[in-house]
Design a protein around this motif. Structure first.
Motif, PDB file in Angstrom:
ATOM      1  N   THR A  43       0.674  -0.957  -0.084  1.00 54.73           N
ATOM      2  CA  THR A  43      -0.003  -0.140  -0.171  1.00 54.73           C
ATOM      3  C   THR A  43       0.907   1.240  -0.075  1.00 54.73           C
ATOM      4  N   GLN A  44       1.997   1.145  -0.299  1.00 59.04           N
ATOM      5  CA  GLN A  44       2.875   2.176  -0.326  1.00 59.04           C
ATOM      6  C   GLN A  44       4.172   2.139  -1.469  1.00 59.04           C
ATOM      7  N   PRO A  45       3.833   2.097  -2.746  1.00 58.56           N
ATOM      8  CA  PRO A  45       4.915   1.877  -3.712  1.00 58.56           C
ATOM      9  C   PRO A  45       5.704   3.244  -3.724  1.00 58.56           C
ATOM     10  N   ARG A  46       7.087   3.214  -3.782  1.00 58.61           N
ATOM     11  CA  ARG A  46       7.809   4.466  -3.708  1.00 58.61           C
ATOM     12  C   ARG A  46       9.083   4.286  -4.663  1.00 58.61           C
ATOM     13  N   ILE A  47       9.501   5.722  -4.888  1.00 60.27           N
ATOM     14  CA  ILE A  47      10.806   5.755  -5.566  1.00 60.27           C
ATOM     15  C   ILE A  47      11.785   6.372  -4.321  1.00 60.27           C
ATOM     16  N   TYR A  48      12.707   5.907  -4.249  1.00 62.10           N
ATOM     17  CA  TYR A  48      13.706   6.315  -2.940  1.00 62.10           C
ATOM     18  C   TYR A  48      14.884   7.126  -3.862  1.00 62.10           C
ATOM     19  N   VAL A  49      15.134   8.623  -3.532  1.00 61.49           N
ATOM     20  CA  VAL A  49      16.137   9.280  -4.100  1.00 61.49           C
ATOM     21  C   VAL A  49      17.311   9.057  -3.208  1.00 61.49           C
ATOM     22  N   ILE A  50      18.384   8.811  -3.684  1.00 53.64           N
ATOM     23  CA  ILE A  50      19.821   8.428  -2.617  1.00 53.64           C
ATOM     24  C   ILE A  50      20.757   9.143  -3.397  1.00 53.64           C
ATOM     25  N   ASP A  51      21.450   9.722  -2.273  1.00 55.93           N
ATOM     26  CA  ASP A  51      22.855  10.512  -2.779  1.00 55.93           C
ATOM     27  C   ASP A  51      24.091   9.460  -2.357  1.00 55.93           C
TER      28      ASP A  51
ATOM     29  N   LEU B 122      19.604   8.468   1.829  1.00 56.91           N
ATOM     30  CA  LEU B 122      18.419   8.380   1.256  1.00 56.91           C
ATOM     31  C   LEU B 122      17.703   9.780   1.691  1.00 56.91           C
ATOM     32  N   GLU B 123      17.528  10.687   0.392  1.00 62.60           N
ATOM     33  CA  GLU B 123      17.003  11.811   0.699  1.00 62.60           C
ATOM     34  C   GLU B 123      15.434  12.091   0.974  1.00 62.60           C
ATOM     35  N   ARG B 124      14.735  11.358   0.305  1.00 61.54           N
ATOM     36  CA  ARG B 124      13.502  11.661   0.190  1.00 61.54           C
ATOM     37  C   ARG B 124      12.579  10.256  -0.366  1.00 61.54           C
ATOM     38  N   ALA B 125      11.288  10.386  -0.585  1.00 65.55           N
ATOM     39  CA  ALA B 125      10.747   9.159  -1.165  1.00 65.55           C
ATOM     40  C   ALA B 125       9.824   9.849  -1.908  1.00 65.55           C
ATOM     41  N   ILE B 126       9.475   9.235  -3.176  1.00 68.52           N
ATOM     42  CA  ILE B 126       8.367   9.996  -4.059  1.00 68.52           C
ATOM     43  C   ILE B 126       7.367   8.622  -4.091  1.00 68.52           C
ATOM     44  N   ASP B 127       6.186   9.044  -3.802  1.00 71.64           N
ATOM     45  CA  ASP B 127       5.012   8.212  -3.764  1.00 71.64           C
ATOM     46  C   ASP B 127       4.364   7.964  -5.194  1.00 71.64           C
ATOM     47  N   ILE B 128       4.168   6.723  -5.432  1.00 70.41           N
ATOM     48  CA  ILE B 128       3.625   6.539  -6.904  1.00 70.41           C
ATOM     49  C   ILE B 128       2.173   6.642  -6.945  1.00 70.41           C
ATOM     50  N   LYS B 129       1.636   7.249  -7.833  1.00 75.63           N
ATOM     51  CA  LYS B 129       0.056   7.340  -7.668  1.00 75.63           C
ATOM     52  C   LYS B 129      -0.471   7.290  -8.977  1.00 75.63           C
ATOM     53  N   LEU B 130      -1.772   6.931  -8.961  1.00 74.36           N
ATOM     54  CA  LEU B 130      -2.718   6.831 -10.285  1.00 74.36           C
ATOM     55  C   LEU B 130      -3.877   7.757 -10.112  1.00 74.36           C
ATOM     56  N   ASP B 131      -4.144   8.738 -10.760  1.00 73.39           N
ATOM     57  CA  ASP B 131      -5.052   9.579 -10.827  1.00 73.39           C
ATOM     58  C   ASP B 131      -5.194  10.225  -9.255  1.00 73.39           C
TER      59      ASP B 131
END
Length: 760
Positions: free
Chosen positions: A502-510, A518-527
Motif C-alpha cells: 500500500t506504499q509503492p515508492r521511489i527512493y532518491v539516494i545520494d 536516502l534523501e526523500r521518497a516519491i509516492d507512486i500514484k494513479l489519478d
C-alpha cells in the motif's frame, strides 16, 4: 558459452570500505561525526554448526541467552529448542569455532559463568500449573555436570554476583497465555489462582564456585505490584557490586531491588510512557509514522546495572489487557534508566524506533504490537567509555549508547544482528560484545539458521549502516529495495517491492555521502491516489526526468495485473501502462518482470525465471521499442545450482552491454551464486515476441562472468544474504549493488547492503 572470472579489484574493495563508512547522524549527537573508534561486526557463528551428534544440518536451532567465560575466550549460549547449551571458541573472535554442546534433559532458560563453571537454569515443568526446575552446575574442564539443585519452580534468568559469592535466579512460573487470553492472575472458573506465584531464588557459592543447595533462599514477591499482586512473574535479574539484585516483574509492570540477605529493600511500578508521537502501529503494508501512543505501560524485560545506584531496562511491552487511559495496542517500544529508588533518570520513548526506521530496519509485518521490541540490555565499560547496548528483537539491531551522561545518553551506532536478537554479553577486557539471535528459518530458507554475532571495538570507521535517511530532506522509513538506476544528476533512484503493497515508492539516494543518504521518497500514484496494484522490481530513467518501472505481476490474477511497465513522472504520477502481448502471458509459470533498463528508445526487461515456453534452465530478456511499440526477446542461460531457485534479479545497460545480476535463493555458506554477468549487445538481434502459439525459441545470448559478489557480501562480517537485487552504474562505470531486506519481514535480518564495488 563464454565465461570469464574477474576478481573484485583492490580499488573496488577500498571503494566498498569507503561507501560503508558511517560518518555520523546529526540528530544523534555531533560526536558521532568524529568517532575514531567504532564497534564493527567481525563474525557470525552459525549455530547449526554446533548440533548434537547425528543431527541434520536443517535441525531447528534457537540461541537465546549468551554469556562468556571469565577469560572471555569462550561463549556459551542456550538453545531451548534442542535442550542444549552450546560452546563456542572465540580465541580468535573473527573466526569462532564450535566447541560442542552441553546436553540437558530439559529446557535451558538462563545461564551464567564463573571461573571454569557454567550455571544453567533448567526448566523441567510438566505443566503451567505444576512448574519445576533445577540449577545445574557444569564444569568446563571436566566437561560434565557436577551438581544440581532443585529450584522448586520454573527458572528464567540466572546471574552470578560480581564477587562470586552467590547466584540469583528468577523463578518465573509463567502462566498459560492461551488460557483465557493470557489473563493475569491466572484464575479457574471458581476464581482460584491455578498457577503458583513466581519468586527469586538466591543460591550461595563456596570459594570454589560450587553451588550450595541447602543455602537456597526464596524471596517472596507477592503483594508488591498493583497489577496481579498475587501472581508475580519475575523475568530478569542482575546483581550490582553491593550484592543487590534488581528484578523485572514484567507482566506486573513492576521492579524490585533485593539485598544479599534476601530482603526487598525497594520496589516500585515500572510506570508508563505518557505519550509517543510519530509512531507506526498498524500492519498494513506501509510505513506511516503518524500515530500516537498514550499511557503505555513499560513492562520491562531485560535489565542491567550501570553502577550501584542506576540500572537500565529494555521495555518490551507485553500487555494484552487495556487499562484505563491506556493505548489499545502497541508495546512500550522503549528503554529507560532508573535510580534504584524508582526515579526515572532517562526515558528514550520512541527515539530508538524512529532511528531504526531510518536505516531500513523497521518491520511492518511484526511491529504493529511491539514496534522494534527492545528485548535485552547490557552494560560494559570498554576502553574507558561506559556503553549501554540495547537489542531490538523485531528489527535485528543492536543499539550502542555512550552513557557518560546518564540523563543524556548518546546513540553512537546501530549494529546489524541476526533475526531476533535475544541476549547480549559484553567482554570489556577484549573490547567485544556478542549477541544471540534466536530465530531460525533453516528448513524453508536454506542457510538461514540461528546465529551468534560478534562485534569488536576498532580504530576504524563504522561499517554499518550503508544507507540512511538521517539528515534526509524528510523523515523516511524504508526497506525492500528491489531495483536501482543511476540518474544523470548523480543520484541513485531505487524502488521498493510488493512488500510495501500500500506504499509503492521511489527512493532518491545520494551515493556520494558516507553512508549513502536516502534523501526523500516519491509516492507512486494513479489519478492522485496510491497505486495499490504495484509490485515494483526494476527502475530506469526516461531521459526526461521521469522513470520506467517494471512490475512482477500477480500470478493468479494475470488478466487484471500482468507483468507490466509503468511510465512514471518525476512526481510519481503514472503516465502510461505498457503490457506485453496476451500470448506471452499464456506461458506464465514463474514470477514475471524483474530488472529494467534503457538505451535510447529501447527498454530491456528481465524475465526473472523460466516460463512454459522456455527450454530447460533458460529465461528471457525482452526488449520494447518506445517508438514502434514492438516487443522482442532473446533467451538467457541460467547457471545450474541444485535446488537453488536461480533467476535474474536485475538488469542494467552500460556502454553497449547489459549487466545482469543472477542469484540463487540461498543464504550463508549454502549460497552458491551471487554474481554479475555481462551480455555484449554487439550483433545481438532481439526477435519479435510471439503473438501466436505454439511456443518458439529465441536466440541464445552469450554471457561473461564479471564479478562473483559473494566475497563482497561477506566483507561485512555477517553471513551472505539471499537477495542481491539492485545494480546501478553511473556514466563513469562506477557500480553500486544493493540487497532486498523484504521490508524486514519475519524471515529477514533487516540488513541492507548498499555497496560501491568500483568500476564495473
Amino acid at each position: 558459452m563464454k565465461k570469464k572470472l574477474a576478481a573484485v579489484s583492490f580499488s573496488a574493495l577500498l571503494a566498498i570500505v569507503a561507501s560503508s563508512t558511517t560518518s555520523g547522524f546529526a540528530s544523534w549527537n555531533t560526536k558521532y561525526w568524529t568517532n575514531e573508534k567504532n564497534f564493527n561486526r567481525i563474525s557470525s557463528f552459525n549455530v547449526s554448526e554446533n548440533l548434537p551428534e547425528g543431527s541434520k544440518s536443517t535441525t531447528k536451532t534457537s540461541s537465546e541467552v549468551v554469556t562468556a567465560s571469565e577469560d572471555g575466550k569462550t561463549l556459551m549460549y542456550t538453545d531451548s529448542d534442542l535442550g542444549v547449551v552450546g560452546l563456542v571458541d572465540i580465541s580468535d573472535p573473527a573466526k569462532p569455532k564450535a566447541l560442542g554442546i552441553v546436553e540437558l534433559e530439559a529446557e535451558p532458560t538462563g545461564i551464567a559463568a564463573l571461573g571454569n563453571n557454567i550455571y544453567i537454569g533448567s526448566n523441567t515443568s510438566e505443566s503451567y500449573t505444576n512448574p519445576s526446575g533445577a540449577l545445574v552446575q557444569y564444569n568446563l574442564d571436566k566437561r560434565r555436570a557436577v551438581k544440581e539443585c532443585d529450584l522448586g519452580g520454573q527458572p528464567d534468568s540466572v546471574f552470578v554476583s560480581p564477587d562470586g559469592s552467590f547466584l540469583a535466579v528468577a523463578i518465573e512460573n509463567e502462566r498459560d497465555e492461551e488460557y483465557k487470553d493470557g489473563q493475569i492472575p491466572q484464575l479457574d472458573e471458581d476464581g482460584k489462582q491455578i498457577n503458583p506465584a513466581g519468586y527469586v531464588s538466591l543460591v550461595k557459592l563456596n570459594k570454589k564456585g560450587k553451588i550450595q543447595c541447602n543455602s537456597i533462599k526464596k524471596v517472596d514477591l507477592t503483594g508488591l505490584a498493583s497489577i496481579a499482586p498475587s501472581d508475580p512473574e519475575p523475568e530478569f535479574v542482575a546483581i550490582n557490586d553491593l550484592g543487590e539484585t534488581v528484578v523485572s516483574i514484567q507482566e506486573n509492570n513492576h521492579l524490585a531491588v533485593i539485598d544479599k540477605e534476601g530482603k526487598v529493600i525497594s520496589h516500585f511500578t515500572a510506570g508508563i510512557v505518557k505519550q509517543m508521537a510519530g509512531m507506526d502501529t498498524k500492519k498494513d503494508g506501509a510505513h506511516k509514522f503518524k500515530k500516537k501512543l498514550k499511557n503505555v505501560r513499560r513492562e520491562p524485560d531485560g535489565l542491567t546495572w550501570i553502577d550501584n545506584d542506576h540500572f537500565a531496562t529494555a521495555n518490551e511491552g507485553d500487555y494484552k489487557h487495556k487499562a484505563p487511559g491506556q493505548a489499545k495496542r502497541g508495546g512500550s517500544r522503549s528503554w529507560t534508566i532508573f535510580k534504584k529508588d524508582g526515579t526515572v533518570v532517562y526515558e528514550d520513548a520512541n527515539r530508538l524506533e524512529r532511528s531504526i526506521a531510518q536505516i531500513g530496519h523497521f518491520q511492518d509485518g511484526r511491529a504493529g504490537k511491539k514496534g522494534v521490541e527492545p528485548e535485552s540490555v547490557t552494560f560494559g565499560k570498554i576502553d574507558g567509555t561506559p556503553y549501554l547496548f540495547v537489542g531490538a528483537e523485531r528489527a535485528g539491531i543492536v543499539a550502542v549508547y555512550d552513557i557518560t551522561e546518564l540523563s543524556q545518553p548518546v546513540l553512537t551506532q546501530l549494529l546489524p544482528s541476526g533475526i531476533g536478537p535475544e541476549g547480549f554479553v559484553a567482554i570489556p577486557d577484549r573490547g567485544l560484545i556478542a549477541s544471540a539471535n534466536e530465530k531460525d528459518y533453516n528448513k524453508k530458507e536454506p542457510g538461514l539458521s540461528s546465529h551468534v554475532t560478534i562485534y569488536q571495538l576498532q580504530d576504524a570507521p563504522a561499517s554499518y549502516p550503508h544507507l540512511t535517511n538521517e539528515n534526509g530532506l524528510e523523515f523516511v522509513s524504508w526497506g525492500a529495495i528491489s531495483g536501482m538506476v543511476s540518474g544523470e544528476d548523480g543520484k541513485i533512484y531505487a524502488v521498493n517491492d510488493g512488500t510495501f503493497k500500500t506504499q509503492p515508492r521511489i527512493y532518491v539516494i545520494d551515493p556520494s555521502s558516507s553512508p549513502a543518504l536516502l534523501e526523500r521518497a516519491i509516492d507512486i500514484k494513479l489519478d492522485g491516489k496510491t497505486a495499490l496494484f504495484m509490485d515494483q522490481e526494476g527502475i530506469t530513467t526516461d531521459g526526461r526526468g521521469g522513470f520506467y518501472i517494471s512490475t512482477e505481476g500477480i500470478k493468479k490474477k494475470l488478466t487484471e495485473h500482468p507483468p507490466a511497465i509503468y511510465h512514471v513522472s518525476s512526481e510519481g504520477d503514472i503516465l502510461e501502462k505498457i503490457t506485453p502481448p496476451p500470448s506471452y502471458l499464456n506461458y506464465a509459470k514463474n514470477p514475471g518482470f524483474e530488472g529494467i533498463t534503457r538505451n535510447g528508445n529501447i527498454l530491456y526487461i528481465a524475465q526473472q525465471k523460466p516460463w512454459g515456453d522456455d527450454t530447460f534452465n533458460t529465461t528471457k530478456i525482452l526488449s520494447y521499442n518506445l517508438i514502434s511499440k514492438q516487443w522482442g526477446a532473446v533467451n538467457y542461460q541460467l547457471d545450474r545450482i541444485k535446488k537453488g531457485g536461480v533467476g535474474i534479479s536485475e538488469l542494467t545497460y552500460h556502454d553497449g552491454a547489459l549487466y545482469v545480476i543472477e542469484r540463487d535463493s540461498f543464504y550463508g555458506k549454502k549460497a552458491k551464486l551471487k554474481a554479475i554477468y555481462k551480455v555484449d549487445l554487439d550483433g545481438v538481434v532481439f526477435e519479435g515476441l510471439q503473438t501466436t502459439m505454439p511456443p518458439r525459441l529465441y536466440p541464445l545470448v552469450e554471457k561473461e562472468l564479471v564479478t562473483d559478489l559473494k566475497p563482497v557480501m561477506k566483507s561485512t562480517g555477517g553471513f551472505i544474504l539471499e537477495k542481491v537485487e539492485g545494480l546501478a552504474i553511473n556514466n563513469d562505470g562506477q557500480a553500486w549493488i544493493s540487497t532486498d531486506n523484504d521490508g524486514t519481514g519475519k524471515k529477514s535480518t533487516g540488513e541492507t547492503l548498499f555497496l560501491n564495488i568500483g568500476k564495473i
